[in-house]
Design an enzyme around this catalytic site. Structure first.
Site, PDB file in Angstrom:
ATOM      1  N   ASP A   1       0.876  -1.157   0.000  1.00  0.00           N
ATOM      2  CA  ASP A   1       0.000   0.000   0.000  1.00  0.00           C
ATOM      3  C   ASP A   1       0.925   1.223   0.000  1.00  0.00           C
ATOM      4  O   ASP A   1       2.111   1.101   0.318  1.00  0.00           O
ATOM      5  CB  ASP A   1      -0.884  -0.034   1.253  1.00  0.00           C
ATOM      6  CG  ASP A   1      -1.700   1.230   1.418  1.00  0.00           C
ATOM      7  OD1 ASP A   1      -2.414   1.597   0.474  1.00  0.00           O
ATOM      8  OD2 ASP A   1      -1.607   1.856   2.492  1.00  0.00           O
TER       9      ASP A   1
ATOM     10  N   ASP B   1      -0.169   5.107   0.884  1.00  0.00           N
ATOM     11  CA  ASP B   1      -0.448   6.079   1.948  1.00  0.00           C
ATOM     12  C   ASP B   1      -0.448   5.407   3.314  1.00  0.00           C
ATOM     13  O   ASP B   1      -1.193   4.458   3.562  1.00  0.00           O
ATOM     14  CB  ASP B   1      -1.811   6.748   1.707  1.00  0.00           C
ATOM     15  CG  ASP B   1      -1.804   7.621   0.467  1.00  0.00           C
ATOM     16  OD1 ASP B   1      -1.113   8.654   0.493  1.00  0.00           O
ATOM     17  OD2 ASP B   1      -2.462   7.255  -0.520  1.00  0.00           O
TER      18      ASP B   1
ATOM     19  N   ASP C   1      -1.552  -0.754   5.865  1.00  0.00           N
ATOM     20  CA  ASP C   1      -1.755  -0.160   7.189  1.00  0.00           C
ATOM     21  C   ASP C   1      -3.216  -0.028   7.598  1.00  0.00           C
ATOM     22  O   ASP C   1      -3.513   0.498   8.666  1.00  0.00           O
ATOM     23  CB  ASP C   1      -1.110   1.235   7.230  1.00  0.00           C
ATOM     24  CG  ASP C   1      -1.864   2.233   6.362  1.00  0.00           C
ATOM     25  OD1 ASP C   1      -2.027   1.954   5.149  1.00  0.00           O
ATOM     26  OD2 ASP C   1      -2.293   3.285   6.874  1.00  0.00           O
TER      27      ASP C   1
END
Length: 215
Positions: free
Chosen positions: A9, A11, A161
């Protein structure tokens, strides 16, 4: 031997964008009809999955794709101000040097990601970057990448996250490493039962090495 693939991922996992995204989202609150959040509310939202966050915000599902597009456009102007997650560069370089196949799947724009990686001299590490607007997860995008790249699911691991990253990876039948240094809290991530839950980028290389040895 099948080359191991690590999909990241962007961001909150590679780029420290959480504060910038919250600031932009708060600035757009009036335009899109939801209430800005303060630091106390942000702490609360970190413990919630994506569906609960959207419910809490009150933003219309119909407006979300337009909101995401606007946020990405605003973020474009802040790319040169954004920082890497502390310690992630060393981990990425080591994984690349050890021969792992690195890629990114993100809700951000490819343009923003490319520019950020270029700013931090990481653009040579990644073999692919896929972008798509996703509300609750990235399963479809992950499956498309696996099919287009002809990756075997057992040779792929996802690093993210958010709780939706864990959910998406599981639905795509690939292993997942949840990282607690981004948006969602350790508690929220742990409830999704990721294959691994780590708290510092220094743990990333050893976890991936152990996973690769098992396969």
């Amino acid at each position: 031997m099948t080359q191991k693939v690590i999909i990241f991922d962007f961001d909150g996992t590679i780029a420290d964008t959480v504060d910038a995204l919250v600031t932009i989202a708060n600035r757009l609150a009036g335009e899109f009809g939801y209430i800005p959040i303060n630091s106390q509310e942000l702490a609360l939202l970190r413990n919630l999955p994506a569906r609960e966050i959207i419910k809490y915000s009150g933003v219309s599902l119909f407006k979300i794709p337009f909101l995401v597009k606007k946020v990405k456009g605003e973020l474009k102007h802040k790319i040169h101000e954004l920082h890497l997650i502390n310690g992630i560069k060393a981990a990425l370089v080591e994984l690349h040097d050890q021969g792992y196949h690195l890629g990114i799947i993100t809700s951000n724009s490819q343009e923003n990601v490319h520019e950020f990686l270029k700013c931090h001299k990481l653009d040579n590490l990644f073999d692919f970057i896929y972008s798509g607007v996703t509300i609750f997860g990235k399963t479809t995008i992950i499956n498309n990448v696996l099919r287009q790249k002809q990756f075997k699911p057992e040779a792929v691991i996802y690093v993210g996250d958010e709780t939706r990253d864990v959910e998406s990876a599981k639905k795509a039948n690939i292993k997942v490493i949840a990282v607690s240094w981004g948006f969602n809290s350790s508690e929220a991530l742990g409830k999704q039962n990721p294959d691994f839950l780590i708290h510092d980028p220094s743990e990333l290389v050893s976890v991936i090495k152990n996973w690769a040895l098992i396969k």
